[in-house]
Scaffold this motif. Structure first.
Motif, PDB file in Angstrom:
ATOM      1  N   ASP A 132       7.811  41.379 -18.269  1.00  0.00           N
ATOM      2  CA  ASP A 132       6.876  42.446 -17.922  1.00  0.00           C
ATOM      3  C   ASP A 132       7.572  43.801 -18.058  1.00  0.00           C
ATOM      4  OD1 ASP A 132       7.880  43.442 -15.168  1.00  0.00           O
ATOM      5  OD2 ASP A 132       7.755  41.271 -14.898  1.00  0.00           O
ATOM      6  N   ARG A 133       6.770  44.831 -18.207  1.00  0.00           N
ATOM      7  CA  ARG A 133       7.310  46.157 -18.512  1.00  0.00           C
ATOM      8  C   ARG A 133       8.182  46.700 -17.378  1.00  0.00           C
ATOM      9  NH1 ARG A 133       6.946  49.350 -22.542  1.00  0.00           N
ATOM     10  NH2 ARG A 133       7.002  51.621 -22.386  1.00  0.00           N
ATOM     11  N   ARG A 134       7.813  46.425 -16.148  1.00  0.00           N
ATOM     12  CA  ARG A 134       8.622  46.911 -15.028  1.00  0.00           C
ATOM     13  C   ARG A 134      10.026  46.322 -15.080  1.00  0.00           C
ATOM     14  NH1 ARG A 134       7.208  46.099  -8.562  1.00  0.00           N
ATOM     15  NH2 ARG A 134       9.135  47.002  -7.759  1.00  0.00           N
ATOM     16  N   THR A 135      10.110  45.018 -15.325  1.00  0.00           N
ATOM     17  CA  THR A 135      11.422  44.370 -15.429  1.00  0.00           C
ATOM     18  C   THR A 135      12.208  44.940 -16.596  1.00  0.00           C
ATOM     19  OG1 THR A 135      10.542  42.321 -14.476  1.00  0.00           O
ATOM     20  CG2 THR A 135      12.587  42.154 -15.736  1.00  0.00           C
ATOM     21  N   GLN A 136      11.535  45.132 -17.719  1.00  0.00           N
ATOM     22  CA  GLN A 136      12.198  45.695 -18.897  1.00  0.00           C
ATOM     23  C   GLN A 136      12.803  47.060 -18.585  1.00  0.00           C
ATOM     24  OE1 GLN A 136       9.690  47.377 -21.878  1.00  0.00           O
ATOM     25  NE2 GLN A 136      11.027  46.764 -23.577  1.00  0.00           N
ATOM     26  N   ARG A 137      12.011  47.934 -17.978  1.00  0.00           N
ATOM     27  CA  ARG A 137      12.496  49.282 -17.678  1.00  0.00           C
ATOM     28  C   ARG A 137      13.676  49.249 -16.707  1.00  0.00           C
ATOM     29  NH1 ARG A 137       9.794  53.814 -19.875  1.00  0.00           N
ATOM     30  NH2 ARG A 137       8.654  52.956 -21.649  1.00  0.00           N
ATOM     31  N   GLU A 138      13.624  48.378 -15.736  1.00  0.00           N
ATOM     32  CA  GLU A 138      14.734  48.272 -14.785  1.00  0.00           C
ATOM     33  C   GLU A 138      16.013  47.847 -15.495  1.00  0.00           C
ATOM     34  OE1 GLU A 138      13.364  45.561 -11.839  1.00  0.00           O
ATOM     35  OE2 GLU A 138      12.176  47.067 -10.757  1.00  0.00           O
ATOM     36  N   ARG A 139      15.905  46.887 -16.402  1.00  0.00           N
ATOM     37  CA  ARG A 139      17.080  46.432 -17.150  1.00  0.00           C
ATOM     38  C   ARG A 139      17.649  47.547 -18.016  1.00  0.00           C
ATOM     39  NH1 ARG A 139      14.310  40.741 -19.129  1.00  0.00           N
ATOM     40  NH2 ARG A 139      14.647  39.564 -17.192  1.00  0.00           N
ATOM     41  N   LEU A 164       5.370  38.613 -29.340  1.00  0.00           N
ATOM     42  CA  LEU A 164       4.920  37.394 -28.667  1.00  0.00           C
ATOM     43  C   LEU A 164       3.778  36.741 -29.441  1.00  0.00           C
ATOM     44  CD1 LEU A 164       5.492  35.839 -25.967  1.00  0.00           C
ATOM     45  CD2 LEU A 164       3.540  37.080 -25.023  1.00  0.00           C
ATOM     46  N   GLU A 165       2.846  37.548 -29.920  1.00  0.00           N
ATOM     47  CA  GLU A 165       1.699  37.022 -30.656  1.00  0.00           C
ATOM     48  C   GLU A 165       2.110  36.388 -31.980  1.00  0.00           C
ATOM     49  OE1 GLU A 165      -1.169  40.088 -31.146  1.00  0.00           O
ATOM     50  OE2 GLU A 165      -1.641  40.236 -29.003  1.00  0.00           O
ATOM     51  N   ARG A 166       3.138  36.911 -32.612  1.00  0.00           N
ATOM     52  CA  ARG A 166       3.543  36.430 -33.933  1.00  0.00           C
ATOM     53  C   ARG A 166       4.449  35.204 -33.882  1.00  0.00           C
ATOM     54  NH1 ARG A 166       4.511  41.534 -37.988  1.00  0.00           N
ATOM     55  NH2 ARG A 166       2.845  42.893 -37.207  1.00  0.00           N
ATOM     56  N   ALA A 167       5.104  34.983 -32.766  1.00  0.00           N
ATOM     57  CA  ALA A 167       6.117  33.925 -32.687  1.00  0.00           C
ATOM     58  C   ALA A 167       5.496  32.541 -32.528  1.00  0.00           C
ATOM     59  CB  ALA A 167       7.062  34.207 -31.523  1.00  0.00           C
ATOM     60  N   ASP A 168       6.262  31.531 -32.931  1.00  0.00           N
ATOM     61  CA  ASP A 168       5.830  30.134 -32.764  1.00  0.00           C
ATOM     62  C   ASP A 168       5.973  29.671 -31.321  1.00  0.00           C
ATOM     63  OD1 ASP A 168       5.371  29.636 -35.611  1.00  0.00           O
ATOM     64  OD2 ASP A 168       7.549  29.774 -35.807  1.00  0.00           O
ATOM     65  N   PHE A 169       7.013  30.152 -30.650  1.00  0.00           N
ATOM     66  CA  PHE A 169       7.286  29.770 -29.269  1.00  0.00           C
ATOM     67  C   PHE A 169       7.576  31.024 -28.453  1.00  0.00           C
ATOM     68  CE2 PHE A 169       8.715  26.210 -31.917  1.00  0.00           C
ATOM     69  CZ  PHE A 169       7.963  25.172 -31.380  1.00  0.00           C
ATOM     70  N   ALA A 170       7.404  30.903 -27.147  1.00  0.00           N
ATOM     71  CA  ALA A 170       7.630  32.050 -26.266  1.00  0.00           C
ATOM     72  C   ALA A 170       8.431  31.631 -25.045  1.00  0.00           C
ATOM     73  CB  ALA A 170       6.301  32.649 -25.824  1.00  0.00           C
ATOM     74  N   VAL A 171       9.282  32.539 -24.599  1.00  0.00           N
ATOM     75  CA  VAL A 171       9.992  32.391 -23.329  1.00  0.00           C
ATOM     76  C   VAL A 171       9.648  33.604 -22.479  1.00  0.00           C
ATOM     77  CG1 VAL A 171      12.233  32.412 -22.187  1.00  0.00           C
ATOM     78  CG2 VAL A 171      11.897  31.013 -24.226  1.00  0.00           C
ATOM     79  N   ILE A 172       9.090  33.360 -21.295  1.00  0.00           N
ATOM     80  CA  ILE A 172       8.781  34.437 -20.358  1.00  0.00           C
ATOM     81  C   ILE A 172       9.998  34.595 -19.450  1.00  0.00           C
ATOM     82  CG2 ILE A 172       7.162  35.301 -18.647  1.00  0.00           C
ATOM     83  CD1 ILE A 172       6.038  34.792 -21.526  1.00  0.00           C
ATOM     84  N   ASN A 173      10.630  35.753 -19.545  1.00  0.00           N
ATOM     85  CA  ASN A 173      11.952  35.911 -18.944  1.00  0.00           C
ATOM     86  C   ASN A 173      11.971  36.974 -17.847  1.00  0.00           C
ATOM     87  OD1 ASN A 173      14.733  35.531 -18.597  1.00  0.00           O
ATOM     88  ND2 ASN A 173      15.201  37.184 -20.032  1.00  0.00           N
ATOM     89  N   HIS A 174      11.137  36.786 -16.829  1.00  0.00           N
ATOM     90  CA  HIS A 174      11.278  37.639 -15.648  1.00  0.00           C
ATOM     91  C   HIS A 174      11.225  36.807 -14.367  1.00  0.00           C
ATOM     92  CE1 HIS A 174       6.765  38.358 -16.595  1.00  0.00           C
ATOM     93  NE2 HIS A 174       6.859  37.336 -15.776  1.00  0.00           N
ATOM     94  N   GLY A 175      11.512  35.522 -14.516  1.00  0.00           N
ATOM     95  CA  GLY A 175      11.643  34.648 -13.356  1.00  0.00           C
ATOM     96  C   GLY A 175      13.110  34.315 -13.147  1.00  0.00           C
ATOM     97  N   GLY A 176      13.379  33.282 -12.416  1.00  0.00           N
ATOM     98  CA  GLY A 176      14.754  32.888 -12.158  1.00  0.00           C
ATOM     99  C   GLY A 176      15.312  31.984 -13.243  1.00  0.00           C
ATOM    100  N   ARG A 177      16.565  31.599 -13.053  1.00  0.00           N
ATOM    101  CA  ARG A 177      17.254  30.759 -14.031  1.00  0.00           C
ATOM    102  C   ARG A 177      16.587  29.394 -14.166  1.00  0.00           C
ATOM    103  NH1 ARG A 177      23.782  29.550 -14.253  1.00  0.00           N
ATOM    104  NH2 ARG A 177      23.669  27.548 -15.317  1.00  0.00           N
ATOM    105  N   GLU A 178      16.110  28.845 -13.074  1.00  0.00           N
ATOM    106  CA  GLU A 178      15.481  27.521 -13.133  1.00  0.00           C
ATOM    107  C   GLU A 178      14.238  27.543 -14.010  1.00  0.00           C
ATOM    108  OE1 GLU A 178      13.554  24.127 -10.139  1.00  0.00           O
ATOM    109  OE2 GLU A 178      14.618  25.866  -9.309  1.00  0.00           O
ATOM    110  N   ARG A 179      13.426  28.565 -13.842  1.00  0.00           N
ATOM    111  CA  ARG A 179      12.214  28.681 -14.661  1.00  0.00           C
ATOM    112  C   ARG A 179      12.567  28.860 -16.136  1.00  0.00           C
ATOM    113  NH1 ARG A 179       7.642  33.496 -14.392  1.00  0.00           N
ATOM    114  NH2 ARG A 179       6.227  32.605 -15.941  1.00  0.00           N
ATOM    115  N   LEU A 180      13.593  29.649 -16.399  1.00  0.00           N
ATOM    116  CA  LEU A 180      14.027  29.856 -17.777  1.00  0.00           C
ATOM    117  C   LEU A 180      14.496  28.548 -18.396  1.00  0.00           C
ATOM    118  CD1 LEU A 180      14.789  31.687 -20.168  1.00  0.00           C
ATOM    119  CD2 LEU A 180      16.976  32.120 -19.026  1.00  0.00           C
TER     120      LEU A 180
END
Length: 201
Positions: A132-139, A164-180
């Motif tokens: 999400d954009r908030r996480t991106q900006r913080e990083r 995200l729309e163009r890719a075959d697969f997606a990883v949502i990366n603003h959760g914890g390590r376990e979710r990743l």
């Protein structure tokens, strides 16, 4: 490249974090930014070409290319960015091809401008990292970038949503390590049986 999985995403999305998660699972990984860093070593042809165009002030104290100085040049001038990309991209692609050929198994390579330069057709499949954009900006603020710097860099590439729309697969990366790790495990299960891309070399 029949064994290349191209990993992309916007700045601050967490591509390096995803590569680290893949490393933990024993996968071979490569970061195209690290390839560029090696190509910018002192005395390299790229180093000489950049110094010839922009002067020796583009080099650091060791004679390597100062990437911050390069960024200041190209993100302020679209023509200079185009010139740099024409110079650097073929060398980076050749290095990725060489490492993919030597890997003997899947190679996950982070390529930030994958879709922008049209390299997705050479990969077995593509994986976009999104947050999400908030996480991106913080990083990005933790990198010391201000709002103007972030906007300049974002303007030079597709948005995270577009990737995200163009890719075959997606990883949502603003959760914890376990979710990743759960997402990575599911993607690895789906990639294993994929056929090579049409016309792959």
């Amino acid at each position: 490249m029949v064994n290349l999985v191209a990993v992309t995403g916007g700045i601050g999305a967490g591509k390096s974090t995803v590569l680290a998660a893949l490393d933990r699972r024993g996968q071979r990984t490569l970061d195209s930014d690290a390839v560029v860093h090696r190509l910018y070593r002192p005395g390299s042809p790229l180093c000489a070409a950049l110094a010839a165009r922009w002067g020796v002030e583009i080099l650091d104290g060791d004679g390597a290319v100062n990437r911050a100085a390069v960024a200041a040049k190209v993100f302020a001038d679209a023509g200079e960015l185009e010139w740099l990309n024409r110079l650097v991209h073929p060398a980076v692609k050749a290095e990725i091809r060489g490492q993919a050929a030597a890997a003997g198994s899947l190679l996950f390579c982070a390529i930030p401008l994958l879709f922008e330069v049209g390299w997705e057709t050479e990969a077995l499949c593509t994986l976009a990292v999104w947050c999400d954009r908030r996480t991106q900006r913080e990083r990005l603020r933790r990198r010391g970038w201000n709002a103007a710097e972030i906007e300049r860099r974002e303007a030079a590439q597709l948005s995270m949503d577009d990737k995200l729309e163009r890719a075959d697969f997606a990883v949502i990366n603003h959760g914890g390590r376990e979710r990743l790790d759960e997402q990575i495990a599911r993607i690895l299960q789906r990639i294993a049986p994929l056929p090579p891309p049409s016309g792959a070399r």
